[in-house]
Scaffold this motif. Structure first.
Motif, PDB file in Angstrom:
ATOM      1  N   UNK A  17      47.392 -26.811  37.469  1.00  0.00           N
ATOM      2  CA  UNK A  17      47.952 -25.980  38.535  1.00  0.00           C
ATOM      3  C   UNK A  17      47.243 -24.638  38.637  1.00  0.00           C
ATOM      4  N   UNK A  18      45.963 -24.620  38.975  1.00  0.00           N
ATOM      5  CA  UNK A  18      45.243 -23.337  39.089  1.00  0.00           C
ATOM      6  C   UNK A  18      45.817 -22.426  40.160  1.00  0.00           C
ATOM      7  N   UNK A  19      46.505 -23.004  41.152  1.00  0.00           N
ATOM      8  CA  UNK A  19      47.072 -22.200  42.226  1.00  0.00           C
ATOM      9  C   UNK A  19      48.208 -21.298  41.742  1.00  0.00           C
ATOM     10  N   UNK A  20      48.720 -21.537  40.549  1.00  0.00           N
ATOM     11  CA  UNK A  20      49.796 -20.707  40.006  1.00  0.00           C
ATOM     12  C   UNK A  20      49.275 -19.440  39.332  1.00  0.00           C
ATOM     13  N   UNK A  21      47.953 -19.293  39.302  1.00  0.00           N
ATOM     14  CA  UNK A  21      47.345 -18.141  38.625  1.00  0.00           C
ATOM     15  C   UNK A  21      46.536 -17.317  39.613  1.00  0.00           C
ATOM     16  N   UNK A  22      46.624 -16.007  39.450  1.00  0.00           N
ATOM     17  CA  UNK A  22      45.863 -15.103  40.314  1.00  0.00           C
ATOM     18  C   UNK A  22      44.413 -15.066  39.870  1.00  0.00           C
ATOM     19  N   UNK A  23      43.516 -15.125  40.835  1.00  0.00           N
ATOM     20  CA  UNK A  23      42.090 -15.029  40.538  1.00  0.00           C
ATOM     21  C   UNK A  23      41.742 -13.668  39.941  1.00  0.00           C
ATOM     22  N   UNK A  24      42.596 -12.698  40.202  1.00  0.00           N
ATOM     23  CA  UNK A  24      42.353 -11.318  39.763  1.00  0.00           C
ATOM     24  C   UNK A  24      42.326 -11.179  38.249  1.00  0.00           C
TER      25      UNK A  24
END
Length: 647
Positions: free
Chosen positions: A482-489
């Motif tokens: 679930x990479x979408x649950x983490x901010x790219x920042x």
């Protein structure tokens, strides 16, 4: 208790000496306390001349307020009633004129009477000391508060008679202040801080030992000594009320049901109890690992330094060897064998200091209730056994670390994913990334109770070689999916992948006996691993076309969860979605396009046709294939050449 008591005896030379240690990112002073002593924060420091006259006084700075004080068996555990400390104490005890200046609904004279009588007993014993005689002679005059008022430290209230109830010193109501003493020579003006005097420590220890003549068998030492049933608290920190040993509960069956009295249940001498508890507190402050309310502790029987599972052994090893790591210019070990060699080198430095009979002790304490401290785990190992287990863990739970290096020109398109040295994630990292929820600050938060349970399980995996729990593997798998649950920042998903792949590597060593290489394994035909490589290629192709400032997820990452559940079906969808990006790369950097196509063909040819067309769920090897292929792209010469062309 016996092992801790021996640690106290082994370190008797540092008793009472302040030691500066680094705890986390901070430095602090710790001290191994003398027997029958404790610590207290003082607000007032009173200076007395050697002729027993008042010299001066001052408020104590917070940073210097920690004071070593002698305690009696009763005063060390007082909560109510009258139980004076033998020397330094609150104003209500040490000031003979307290009742004249402080309003109270009850008589307070008995506090001073008990205190001064106790001090008199010490002063007139064969174990007396000149410093306490001077303090005694001054305090029995009963003018302490009067002198402090004249000094300007204490303030009289509106009635002109009593201390101002609202006035505070170091956030403590002035009538509640704790006092410590300094004796100053009237002739040469040399000062003696009584709380730092080793002679005074020994004087009180001898005095206290002389007061107890009745002895019995100590269950710990096997010697006949004075037995106590009042044992220390303040084990995990100065505010800790929980006790390891207690038998004062006569209603909730602490010992009733098996024994008629606490004396039948256990007997520990006061000396052994003091040594064990003081040593434990000192060790926890010095080298304990804090997980929520629990404290984990490793120590060696002769107090040699111990490698703990919660330290980055590889980083310390390369520092000791002299290898410098600097951004992407570091000279990195390129094989698992090289990593193992460096880890062994680091551990050898600890092993060579050990005697053949050396032991490593492992202890964990946690609060069962507010007043009860539970010994969750205590084990003794031969040092050889411990370091063998530790070396095995470091060699099997290992992967590359990575970080995002921002481009000097500020162009995010030129930012690089840098894959650094091999490393073994520490247990705290494993728990944090497996169970942590990302907050707006970028921190990954885990409930303390859950953190403690999982951390303890990982410690068991290290020390006893128990298998990694399936629930831990499942959590890491779900988080990675679930990479979408983490901010790219905050780069948390990439760091999660670093940690997860290291743990997955250990899991598959134990489960199927296969060690995955940290570099991409082009001979691996496992379908999960190969699908991971395919998705990594698609991810990189799309990223290469992003403009400066674009931070959206690629199709490969957006559909990663679906990919794991239905790989063949989802891959066809992803493949269609990346066609526009293929065409864009073909126009801008054709050499890169053909390189990606070459890798695609290589991966397709490694598949068994039935495996490729199956929609059976993929396992954690998917992420290992994904990561390894990413690493090859970001560290290959071709990728660096492309960065150069774009700049």
């Amino acid at each position: 208790m016996n092992a801790l008591s021996q640690i106290y005896d082994l370190n008797v030379g540092v008793v009472g000496k302040r030691e500066l240690v680094k705890v986390g990112n901070q430095e602090k002073f710790i001290v191994l306390l003398p027997l029958y002593h404790s610590t207290q924060k003082a607000q007032l420091e009173v200076v007395i001349y050697s002729d027993a006259s008042f010299a001066c006084a001052k408020a104590v700075d917070e940073v210097d307020s920690e004071t070593i004080i002698p305690t009696t068996e009763d005063s060390a555990f007082r909560s109510s009633g009258i139980a004076p400390h033998p020397l330094c104490d609150k104003l209500i005890y040490v000031a003979g004129d307290y009742s004249e200046y402080v309003k109270s609904k009850k008589s307070t004279d008995s506090y001073f009477e008990n205190y001064i009588n106790g001090l008199s007993e010490w002063v007139h014993s064969e174990h007396s000391h000149p410093l306490i005689k001077i303090i005694y002679d001054y305090l029995k005059q009963g003018t302490l508060i009067k002198d402090l008022i004249e000094e300007g430290l204490l303030q009289i209230g509106a009635d002109g008679k009593h201390l101002d109830e609202k006035y505070k010193i170091s956030k403590i109501a002035q009538a509640e202040c704790f006092v410590r003493f300094v004796v100053r020579d009237s002739q040469n003006h040399e000062s003696y801080n009584v709380w730092e005097s080793k002679e005074l420590y020994n004087s009180f220890i001898e005095f206290e030992n002389s007061r107890h003549k009745d002895v019995d068998l100590c269950y710990v030492s096997g010697e006949r000594k004075y037995i106590t049933y009042k044992h220390s608290s303040k084990i995990r920190n100065t505010g800790d009320k929980a006790k390891l040993l207690s038998s004062n509960d006569k209603t909730n069956f602490t010992y009733l049901g098996r024994f008629k009295s606490d004396k039948e249940a256990y007997a520990v001498s006061r000396e052994v109890s003091q040594k064990a508890h003081l040593a434990l507190r000192w060790l926890i402050e010095r080298q304990g690992i804090t997980i929520g309310s629990a404290k984990y502790l490793f120590w060696e029987s002769e107090m040699n330094d111990v490698v703990e599972p919660d330290e980055n052994l590889f980083q310390k090893a390369i520092a000791a060897i002299g290898i410098k790591l600097e951004d992407d210019k570091e000279e990195l070990p390129v094989t698992n064998a090289e990593y193992a060699r460096i880890v062994a080198y680091r551990l050898k430095g600890y092993r060579t200091k050990l005697n053949p009979d050396s032991k490593i002790m492992f202890l964990c304490v946690d609060a069962a209730t507010t007043g009860r401290l539970s010994l969750v785990n205590y084990q003794e190992f031969s040092a050889t056994y411990y370091y063998d287990k530790l070396e095995k863990w470091y060699n099997e739970v290992v992967w590359r670390g990575s970080y995002i290096k921002e481009s000097p020109d500020g162009n995010k398109k030129h930012n690089q994913r840098i894959f650094t040295d091999f490393y073994t994630p520490i247990p705290k990292e494993i728990v944090k990334y497996a169970y942590g929820i990302e907050r707006s600050t970028g921190n990954l938060e885990v409930d303390d109770k859950l953190f403690n349970i999982i951390y303890r399980n990982i410690m068991d995996c290290i020390i006893y070689e128990t298998p990694l729990s399936e629930s831990l593997i499942k959590k890491l798998y779900e988080r990675c999916a679930s990479p979408q649950k983490y901010s790219d920042k905050y780069n948390n998903w990439n760091r999660l992948m670093d940690v997860a792949c290291a743990v997955f590597r250990k899991y598959y060593i134990d489960k199927i006996g296969v060690e995955f290489n940290l570099a991409v394994d082009k001979n691996c035909t496992d379908r999960s691993y190969l699908y991971g490589r395919l998705v990594a290629v698609a991810d990189k192709m799309e990223l290469d076309t992003y403009k400066n400032g674009e931070a959206r997820l690629t199709n490969a990452k957006r559909y990663m969860s679906a990919m794991l559940n239905s790989p063949f079906k989802t891959w066809k969808y992803i493949n269609e979605r990346i066609l526009p990006y293929n065409e864009k790369i073909l126009k801008t950097t054709p050499s890169f396009y053909f390189n990606y196509e070459k890798v695609f063909c290589e991966i397709y040819n490694s598949f068994d046709q039935n495996d490729f067309e199956s929609n059976k769920e993929l396992d954690a090897r998917f992420f290992m294939g994904f990561y390894s292929q990413q690493q090859e792209f970001y560290t290959s010469k071709n990728n660096k050449d492309k960065d150069t062309e774009e700049k």
